[in-house]
Design an enzyme around this catalytic site. Structure first.
Site, PDB file in Angstrom:
ATOM      1  N   ASP A 100     -22.949  18.842   6.606  1.00 56.49           N
ATOM      2  CA  ASP A 100     -22.770  19.217   7.763  1.00 56.49           C
ATOM      3  C   ASP A 100     -22.964  17.984   8.739  1.00 56.49           C
ATOM      4  OD1 ASP A 100     -22.309  20.710  10.090  1.00 56.49           O
ATOM      5  OD2 ASP A 100     -24.144  21.746  10.060  1.00 56.49           O
ATOM      6  N   ASP A 276     -17.069  17.443  14.629  1.00 51.28           N
ATOM      7  CA  ASP A 276     -17.937  18.251  13.905  1.00 51.28           C
ATOM      8  C   ASP A 276     -17.245  18.901  12.470  1.00 51.28           C
ATOM      9  OD1 ASP A 276     -19.914  20.029  13.093  1.00 51.28           O
ATOM     10  OD2 ASP A 276     -19.222  21.901  14.168  1.00 51.28           O
TER      11      ASP A 276
END
Length: 404
Positions: A100, A276
């Site tokens: 992430d 992201d």
């Protein structure tokens, strides 16, 4: 909460130990097994709602605090996400961790228990991170972390969960976001170094840079994550960099400034947002989304939450252009649609055409007006450069692919 529905493909991630030139690929490569998965569809939460929930948690948390305890949000809401096998300890025990860029703590223990070895050091500190759809808390350790051959980090700070919610079937998170997102997550320290920080500080890589190549899930290409530079064999252009945005709350993440045009019409003037890996779709401010929906003639599909178009409307789709710095990155009509081979994985109809542009949930001017998620990153190589405080993009062989 989040069982795996299917394994899309097994990707192999080349973790390069490279020199200071960000476009040179070193002959020494280490390989880490990297899996792209489809998250089981929650019966109460569709794909667009899942991404919107993550986005709004980031907007809210980033506006009120820079602490990762409130601003990091989980990638477990993501429909397409990535897991890596990471070794901890010596001898190493392998753990399946979610990768992430939107959070920065690395932790284990959600599923498989931590196995201390002679390299394990209990710091006596505790850690706690709240995510958009879950949370974790436990004890902070220092231990040896192995990402691949030649990428062994001694004394890496890791969290060992004693309690976690929102994770099932994985062991934790490999956080590669900005270091500031760890602020306030570990007791008695201001922040903790990320794995990228330590690879750099220990001289394993010569620049604190992370290059990411994602291929469309229906493509035959493999993916690649490169610590210490970028892999020019995966790009078809030079990497063009822009400085990180100074606009909050986007500045708390990997934030940039960009504008978006559909065809020749600007639908989002230059504003701040983020890049992201934990977001599946491309999210844009509500006012821009409404213009995009009107221009495409799309309707909202209640089951998936995505915009849906007819075959005739698809034939008339225009390029969606992202202007970032002095460069433009065009999403072709095929790049704007969800992979049709995965329609049923998100609860949709196999014969329908869904768009990957979705509503972020707030009008422009919030300080985080877009998220360039996986649907954007699978078409463009991305470089996250901590050393020079910048993000870069390049075209790839998949930029204009018609695999969807």
């Amino acid at each position: 909460m989040f069982p795996f529905k299917s394994l899309l493909s097994i990707l192999f991630i080349a973790l390069s130990v490279v020199d200071a030139s960000p476009l040179r690929r070193d002959a020494s490569m280490a390989t880490l097994r990297f899996a792209a998965r489809v998250n089981s569809r929650d019966s109460t939460l569709n794909i667009a709602a899942a991404d919107k929930a993550r986005a709004q948690a980031m907007v809210h948390a980033g506006s009120t605090s820079k602490r990762a305890g409130s601003s990091s949000v989980s990638i477990t809401n993501s429909v397409v996400y990535y897991t890596a096998q990471v070794g901890v300890g010596s001898p190493a025990t392998e753990y399946t961790l979610l990768v992430d860029t939107g959070s920065s703590n690395t932790w284990i223990g959600a599923s498989a228990p931590y196995k201390p070895t002679d390299t394990s050091v209990d710091t006596g500190d505790t850690f706690s991170v709240s995510y958009g759809s879950g949370s974790v808390s436990g004890e902070e350790y220092l231990d040896t972390v192995t990402l691949g051959s030649g990428l062994v980090i001694t004394g890496q700070s890791i969290g060992v969960a004693t309690s976690s919610q929102g994770f099932s079937g994985v062991d934790g998170i490999l956080g590669v976001g900005p270091t500031d997102l760890t602020q306030g997550t570990v007791s008695n320290v201001q922040s903790v170094p990320t794995v990228t920080d330590n690879l750099y500080s220990k001289g394993i890589i010569s620049t604190e840079t992370l290059g990411i190549y994602f291929a469309p899930p229906s493509s035959s290409s493999t993916g690649e994550l490169t610590f210490g530079g970028s892999d020019s064999s995966k790009t078809t252009s030079s990497v063009n960099y822009v400085p990180l945005t100074t606009t909050s709350p986007a500045s708390n993440y990997w934030g940039i400034d960009q504008s978006i045009a559909y065809g020749s019409s600007t639908i989002l003037s230059e504003t701040a947002g983020i890049v992201d890996t934990g977001t599946t779709l491309i999210l844009i401010a509500t006012d821009a989304f409404n213009q995009y929906q009107s221009a495409t003639g799309a309707t909202v599909d209640e089951t998936t939450g995505l915009l849906m178009i007819t075959s005739d409307q698809y034939a008339n789709l225009q390029t969606l252009t992202f202007t970032i710095g002095d460069n433009s990155y065009g999403l072709t009509p095929n790049a704007q649609i969800w992979p049709r081979s995965l329609n049923t994985d998100i609860g949709g109809s196999s014969s329908s055409i869904y768009l990957v542009i979705a509503d972020i949930g707030s009008n422009s001017g919030s300080g985080l007006d877009f998220i360039n998620g996986y649907s954007f990153l699978q078409r463009f190589y991305s470089v996250f450069d901590t050393t020079n405080h910048q993000v870069g993009f390049a075209t790839t062989s998949d930029t204009d692919a018609v695999t969807n």
